[in-house]
Design a protein around this motif. Structure first.
Motif, PDB file in Angstrom:
ATOM      1  N   GLU A   1       2.362  19.243  -7.945  1.00 31.79           N
ATOM      2  CA  GLU A   1       1.165  19.109  -8.784  1.00 31.79           C
ATOM      3  C   GLU A   1      -0.046  19.502  -7.961  1.00 31.79           C
ATOM      4  O   GLU A   1      -0.106  19.215  -6.763  1.00 31.79           O
ATOM      5  N   GLU A   2      -1.009  20.156  -8.606  1.00 30.41           N
ATOM      6  CA  GLU A   2      -2.265  20.474  -7.932  1.00 30.41           C
ATOM      7  C   GLU A   2      -3.159  19.238  -8.026  1.00 30.41           C
ATOM      8  O   GLU A   2      -3.394  18.727  -9.111  1.00 30.41           O
ATOM      9  N   ILE A   3      -3.619  18.741  -6.884  1.00 31.93           N
ATOM     10  CA  ILE A   3      -4.374  17.488  -6.909  1.00 31.93           C
ATOM     11  C   ILE A   3      -5.854  17.754  -7.174  1.00 31.93           C
ATOM     12  O   ILE A   3      -6.343  18.863  -6.999  1.00 31.93           O
ATOM     13  N   ASP A   4      -6.562  16.707  -7.624  1.00 34.10           N
ATOM     14  CA  ASP A   4      -7.971  16.858  -7.984  1.00 34.10           C
ATOM     15  C   ASP A   4      -8.916  16.430  -6.867  1.00 34.10           C
ATOM     16  O   ASP A   4     -10.090  16.786  -6.876  1.00 34.10           O
ATOM     17  N   ASP A   5      -8.419  15.601  -5.951  1.00 33.58           N
ATOM     18  CA  ASP A   5      -9.260  15.224  -4.819  1.00 33.58           C
ATOM     19  C   ASP A   5      -8.373  14.520  -3.796  1.00 33.58           C
ATOM     20  O   ASP A   5      -7.261  14.100  -4.111  1.00 33.58           O
TER      21      ASP A   5
ATOM     22  N   ARG B   1      -6.502  11.850  -5.807  1.00 32.25           N
ATOM     23  CA  ARG B   1      -6.830  11.697  -7.218  1.00 32.25           C
ATOM     24  C   ARG B   1      -6.130  12.790  -7.997  1.00 32.25           C
ATOM     25  O   ARG B   1      -6.070  13.944  -7.561  1.00 32.25           O
TER      26      ARG B   1
END
Lengths: 249, 282
Positions: A58-62, A15
């Motif tokens: 990108e740093e992912i959210d989940d 996500r």
């Protein structure tokens, strides 16, 4: 921590959002060695963001991204170690304009992989030769055509001998005549067994080289399967709608 | 999207991220404190430290000189504000003259090139001398003969040459395709410059511009050479009467207090412009 041991890359429950806008929602994907996965879908469906997440840009959210059986979405993992094994080519070429083509190609091998100058140059030159760019090695990127620049960018990505190659709409900025010369390189690499994840608008090309096609819609993988199935008998109405618009009838 | 809640794995990852952030903060703090303590120790252990403390760090002298310096610094601020307004306008005109193409403006172009070459080559303090002592000697009608007036004029002349080059580098850094698309819309070269190129150029050169203005703030002290009784002259006056150099540190403190807000303002403006233009983009 996770992932099937055999897969080269496995993504599960990924996500990613920018503020309130969810760009990737519960995306799962498995890439085996020698796979060529084509991501298709309209602009803004999340293809590019997915590739950027795979390369840890990108740093992912989940979710979990595992590469070579190791979770790389763990914040303790050194992203540079991962990126040195993954090659990436961008839509806008992103060659370094202050360096010659040869220097563009030898920068990472020399500075990141510690290869000697002579060795890096001979590898770069043989790749440039193979892709018909030998006579342009000493030129600066802006002196070349778009197709030549994109081929040079591909060579630059291949110079570090990556185990996985990410191609982000690499022909989107090229005129139709030049698309072929770039895609023929990708095709050659696919035939040589290079593992690739490709975001593309070239449906004919996807049908030809892909081992698997993923249709993305609003941040989700709506449908995935071999090209023969996706292109001739898609199960989702949204996929059919998309293909009707982009495929010549 | 509203029915999503982070998985256990994601929660663990967030804990790891925050632990890593705490660790970097701890390293940053420890390093900073360590380095500054070491420097402080080295300075205070030097053999001449006691003499220096007496001559440069005397609290009574700082207190005694403070009111006069505070009053005098207004002269520096006034000089800076007046000069800055003129410099921005003149420098932009010079830069635009240098990138003009019209054959009618050739004399202007030549003047602009010679102006920047000559003025930048002369030390600012010489310009201050020449203007403050030479100009009144011309006995020009209607112009002030005050040292303040001519010292400010000298700063304007000197800095407009520097700032013009900053503007010009900004204008030339805008990609040629911006010129083409402006001209394709039917804009004249002047209009393209005014509405398309210069606004982009100015944004890019804010940091070097700030550099020049901080430098200008400090160079208002050169006016003391022309007999303007501004902050540095006031401090020097005190040191000559009282044989203590503490007022110099007081003036330095004032100059720093002047430049820091300007730097923060520029940072804030640049960040805001970036946020607006890149909103939502990768």
């Amino acid at each position: 921590m996770s992932g099937q041991t055999a897969s080269l890359l496995s993504v599960s429950g990924l996500r990613k959002s920018y503020g309130d806008r969810v760009v990737l929602d519960d995306v799962s994907l498995t890439v085996e060695p020698h796979d060529v996965i084509c991501l298709i879908g309209s602009s803004g469906s999340g293809k590019s963001t997915l590739l950027r997440c795979l390369n840890l840009l990108e740093e992912i959210d989940d979710g979990i991204i595992a590469f070579e059986s190791r979770e790389i979405s763990d914040p303790r993992v050194d992203p540079r170690a991962v990126r040195s094994r993954i090659g990436m080519v961008f839509q806008a070429y992103n060659l370094f304009p202050h360096l010659t083509v040869l220097d563009n190609c030898t920068l990472a091998p020399r500075r990141v992989h510690g290869v000697s100058r002579a060795e890096a140059e001979s590898r770069a030159l043989s790749l440039l030769e193979r892709f018909g760019l030998a006579e342009h090695a000493a030129k600066h990127p802006d002196q070349m055509s778009g197709g030549q620049q994109q081929r040079a960018a591909l060579v630059r990505a291949l110079c570090t001998s990556p185990t996985l190659l990410l191609l982000d709409e690499i022909t989107a900025a090229l005129d139709p005549e030049l698309v072929g010369e770039v895609l023929s390189i990708v095709r050659a690499e696919a035939e040589a067994g290079m593992t690739m994840v490709i975001a593309t608008h070239e449906m004919a090309f996807a049908r030809d080289v892909a081992t698997s096609v993923c249709f993305l819609d609003r941040g989700r993988i709506l449908e995935q399967g071999p090209p023969s199935q996706i292109f001739s008998s898609p199960t989702e109405e949204r996929t059919r709608q998309f293909l009707r618009r982009v495929l010549p009838t | 999207m509203s029915d999503w809640s982070p998985s256990q794995h994601e929660l663990d990852r967030r804990r790891v991220r925050s632990r890593l952030r705490t660790r970097s903060a701890a390293i940053a703090t420890a390093m900073t404190v360590g380095v500054f303590v070491a420097i402080g120790f080295a300075v205070t252990q030097s053999p001449g430290w006691e003499t220096v403390k007496e001559n440069f760090l005397s609290w009574p002298d700082a207190k005694a000189s403070f009111p006069d310096i505070r009053d005098a610094i207004w002269l520096n601020i006034k000089m800076f504000l007046i000069a800055e307004a003129f410099i921005l306008v003149i420098a932009m005109l010079i830069a635009m003259a240098r990138v003009s193409r019209s054959p009618w403006l050739m004399p202007l172009r030549v003047t602009a090139v010679v102006y920047t070459d000559v003025v930048r080559g002369i030390p600012t303090i010489l310009l201050v001398y020449l203007f403050a002592f030479g100009m009144p000697a011309l006995q020009l009608q209607g112009l002030s003969n005050s040292p303040f007036f001519w010292a400010t004029a000298a700063l304007i002349v000197s800095y407009s040459a520097y700032v013009a080059e900053v503007f010009r580098s900004g204008i030339e850094s805008v990609h040629p395709s911006q010129w083409s698309s402006a001209q394709a819309l039917g804009l004249s070269r002047g209009q393209a410059l005014r509405h398309v190129i210069v606004p982009q150029a100015v944004r890019r050169v804010v940091p070097p511009l700030l550099n020049d203005f901080v430098s200008l703030q400090k160079d208002t002290a050169l006016a003391s050479a022309a007999g303007v009784f501004e902050a540095v002259a006031t401090a020097r006056d005190y040191t000559l009467y009282n044989f203590n150099f503490t007022p110099y540190l007081v003036v330095a403190g004032f100059f720093i207090a002047m430049t820091v807000p300007l730097a923060r303002l520029c940072d804030w403006l640049t960040a805001r412009m970036r946020r607006r233009e890149l909103a939502g983009a990768l």
